[in-house]
Design a protein around this motif. Structure first.
Motif, PDB file in Angstrom:
ATOM      1  N   SER A  98       0.816  -1.379  -0.059  1.00 47.94           N
ATOM      2  CA  SER A  98      -0.060  -0.108  -0.206  1.00 47.94           C
ATOM      3  C   SER A  98       0.932   1.085  -0.029  1.00 47.94           C
ATOM      4  O   SER A  98       2.024   1.201   0.432  1.00 47.94           O
ATOM      5  CB  SER A  98      -0.709   0.155   1.233  1.00 47.94           C
ATOM      6  N   THR A  99       0.189   2.469  -0.442  1.00 49.27           N
ATOM      7  CA  THR A  99       1.186   3.518  -0.864  1.00 49.27           C
ATOM      8  C   THR A  99       0.729   4.180   0.651  1.00 49.27           C
ATOM      9  O   THR A  99      -0.067   4.188   1.156  1.00 49.27           O
ATOM     10  CB  THR A  99       0.477   4.627  -1.843  1.00 49.27           C
ATOM     11  N   GLN A 100       1.798   4.985   1.037  1.00 50.20           N
ATOM     12  CA  GLN A 100       1.983   5.635   2.081  1.00 50.20           C
ATOM     13  C   GLN A 100       2.754   7.079   2.114  1.00 50.20           C
ATOM     14  O   GLN A 100       3.724   7.238   1.389  1.00 50.20           O
ATOM     15  CB  GLN A 100       2.670   5.030   3.290  1.00 50.20           C
ATOM     16  N   VAL A 101       1.910   8.104   2.669  1.00 48.67           N
ATOM     17  CA  VAL A 101       2.437   9.374   2.510  1.00 48.67           C
ATOM     18  C   VAL A 101       2.983   9.798   3.991  1.00 48.67           C
ATOM     19  O   VAL A 101       2.566   9.501   5.287  1.00 48.67           O
ATOM     20  CB  VAL A 101       1.421  10.381   2.180  1.00 48.67           C
ATOM     21  N   ILE A 102       4.156  10.337   4.064  1.00 47.71           N
ATOM     22  CA  ILE A 102       4.908  10.484   5.285  1.00 47.71           C
ATOM     23  C   ILE A 102       5.284  11.657   5.545  1.00 47.71           C
ATOM     24  O   ILE A 102       5.879  12.555   4.758  1.00 47.71           O
ATOM     25  CB  ILE A 102       6.312   9.817   5.393  1.00 47.71           C
ATOM     26  N   VAL A 120      -4.788   8.607  -1.456  1.00 49.82           N
ATOM     27  CA  VAL A 120      -4.207   7.581  -0.208  1.00 49.82           C
ATOM     28  C   VAL A 120      -4.776   8.334   1.083  1.00 49.82           C
ATOM     29  O   VAL A 120      -4.977   9.371   1.385  1.00 49.82           O
ATOM     30  CB  VAL A 120      -2.720   7.825  -0.447  1.00 49.82           C
ATOM     31  N   SER A 121      -5.192   7.024   1.821  1.00 47.10           N
ATOM     32  CA  SER A 121      -5.447   7.426   3.179  1.00 47.10           C
ATOM     33  C   SER A 121      -4.529   7.298   4.007  1.00 47.10           C
ATOM     34  O   SER A 121      -4.802   7.777   5.145  1.00 47.10           O
ATOM     35  CB  SER A 121      -6.849   6.660   3.507  1.00 47.10           C
ATOM     36  N   SER A 122      -3.589   6.670   3.976  1.00 46.85           N
ATOM     37  CA  SER A 122      -2.557   6.425   5.015  1.00 46.85           C
ATOM     38  C   SER A 122      -1.567   7.602   5.117  1.00 46.85           C
ATOM     39  O   SER A 122      -0.514   7.783   3.997  1.00 46.85           O
ATOM     40  CB  SER A 122      -1.587   5.023   4.748  1.00 46.85           C
ATOM     41  N   LEU A 139       5.462   4.605  -2.811  1.00 51.00           N
ATOM     42  CA  LEU A 139       4.505   4.208  -3.736  1.00 51.00           C
ATOM     43  C   LEU A 139       4.383   2.794  -3.557  1.00 51.00           C
ATOM     44  O   LEU A 139       5.440   1.845  -3.586  1.00 51.00           O
ATOM     45  CB  LEU A 139       4.631   4.567  -5.097  1.00 51.00           C
ATOM     46  N   GLY A 140       3.192   2.144  -3.157  1.00 51.64           N
ATOM     47  CA  GLY A 140       3.175   0.811  -3.234  1.00 51.64           C
ATOM     48  C   GLY A 140       2.272   0.081  -4.403  1.00 51.64           C
ATOM     49  O   GLY A 140       1.766   1.021  -5.288  1.00 51.64           O
ATOM     50  N   ARG A 141       2.091  -1.108  -4.549  1.00 53.00           N
ATOM     51  CA  ARG A 141       1.448  -1.718  -5.596  1.00 53.00           C
ATOM     52  C   ARG A 141       0.171  -1.423  -5.773  1.00 53.00           C
ATOM     53  O   ARG A 141      -0.613  -1.428  -6.842  1.00 53.00           O
ATOM     54  CB  ARG A 141       1.653  -3.205  -5.256  1.00 53.00           C
ATOM     55  N   ASP A 142      -0.678  -0.582  -4.704  1.00 52.72           N
ATOM     56  CA  ASP A 142      -1.961  -0.032  -4.845  1.00 52.72           C
ATOM     57  C   ASP A 142      -2.172   0.987  -5.797  1.00 52.72           C
ATOM     58  O   ASP A 142      -3.235   1.192  -6.212  1.00 52.72           O
ATOM     59  CB  ASP A 142      -2.902  -0.212  -3.691  1.00 52.72           C
ATOM     60  N   TRP A 143      -1.089   1.827  -6.001  1.00 45.66           N
ATOM     61  CA  TRP A 143      -1.366   3.019  -6.419  1.00 45.66           C
ATOM     62  C   TRP A 143      -1.240   2.871  -8.222  1.00 45.66           C
ATOM     63  O   TRP A 143      -0.534   2.401  -8.745  1.00 45.66           O
ATOM     64  CB  TRP A 143      -0.099   4.261  -5.885  1.00 45.66           C
ATOM     65  N   ARG A 144      -2.189   3.583  -8.671  1.00 46.88           N
ATOM     66  CA  ARG A 144      -2.173   3.424 -10.201  1.00 46.88           C
ATOM     67  C   ARG A 144      -2.520   4.835 -10.728  1.00 46.88           C
ATOM     68  O   ARG A 144      -3.036   5.604 -10.260  1.00 46.88           O
ATOM     69  CB  ARG A 144      -3.613   2.771 -10.775  1.00 46.88           C
TER      70      ARG A 144
END
Length: 152
Positions: A98-102, A120-122, A139-144
């Motif tokens: 999953s994609t994460q914003v830090i 993204v919600s995280s 960026l994770g595998r969920d982001w398109r």
């Protein structure tokens, strides 16, 4: 002798009208200034562009943690089109699902704007002042990337 109209003093009613109009203009100017001060933290322009109210640049780095080549570059163009200043993009590990914003500076609002733009919600907070940026995107595998418009 007749007096000429140039030498006449303005009548009291004219002075009152001018004073009333001047007072009205001052009140309207004050209302406009107060309205600008109450502007929201961010606003959307042109449907997709997200701009912070203080017009501060949000410095972002994008890291592709997947095996899909070019994903960080696509995210960089996507974010730049929305008004963010992407200063670095790269590939990295470990791989993420999953994609994460830090948030790197403690200004969660900026990280939330980036997350909203990416869908993204995280959002996590890991303050790191040595990076000289506001937000890191993993960026994770969920982001398109969004589909490009078709122009014949």
């Amino acid at each position: 002798m007749e007096s000429s109209p140039v030498n006449e003093k303005p009548s009291r009613s004219r002075i009152e009208v001018v004073a009333a109009v001047s007072l009205l203009l001052v009140i309207l100017a004050g209302a406009l200034i107060a309205r600008r001060a109450e502007a929201p933290a961010s606003k959307e322009l042109e449907g997709a562009r997200i701009i912070p109210a203080d017009s501060a640049r949000i410095l972002v780095e994008v890291i592709n943690t997947t095996t899909q080549r070019g994903l960080a570059r696509q995210a960089m163009f996507f974010l730049r089109d929305r008004g963010f200043d992407v200063v670095r993009y790269a590939s990295g590990s470990p791989p993420r699902d999953s994609t994460q914003v830090i948030d790197r500076t403690g200004n969660r609002e900026r990280a939330t704007l980036v997350a909203k733009a990416l869908g993204v919600s995280s959002v996590a907070v890991v303050i790191d002042s040595t990076r000289y940026l506001d937000v890191t995107v993993l960026l994770g595998r969920d982001w398109r990337p969004p589909a490009k418009p078709f122009y014949p």
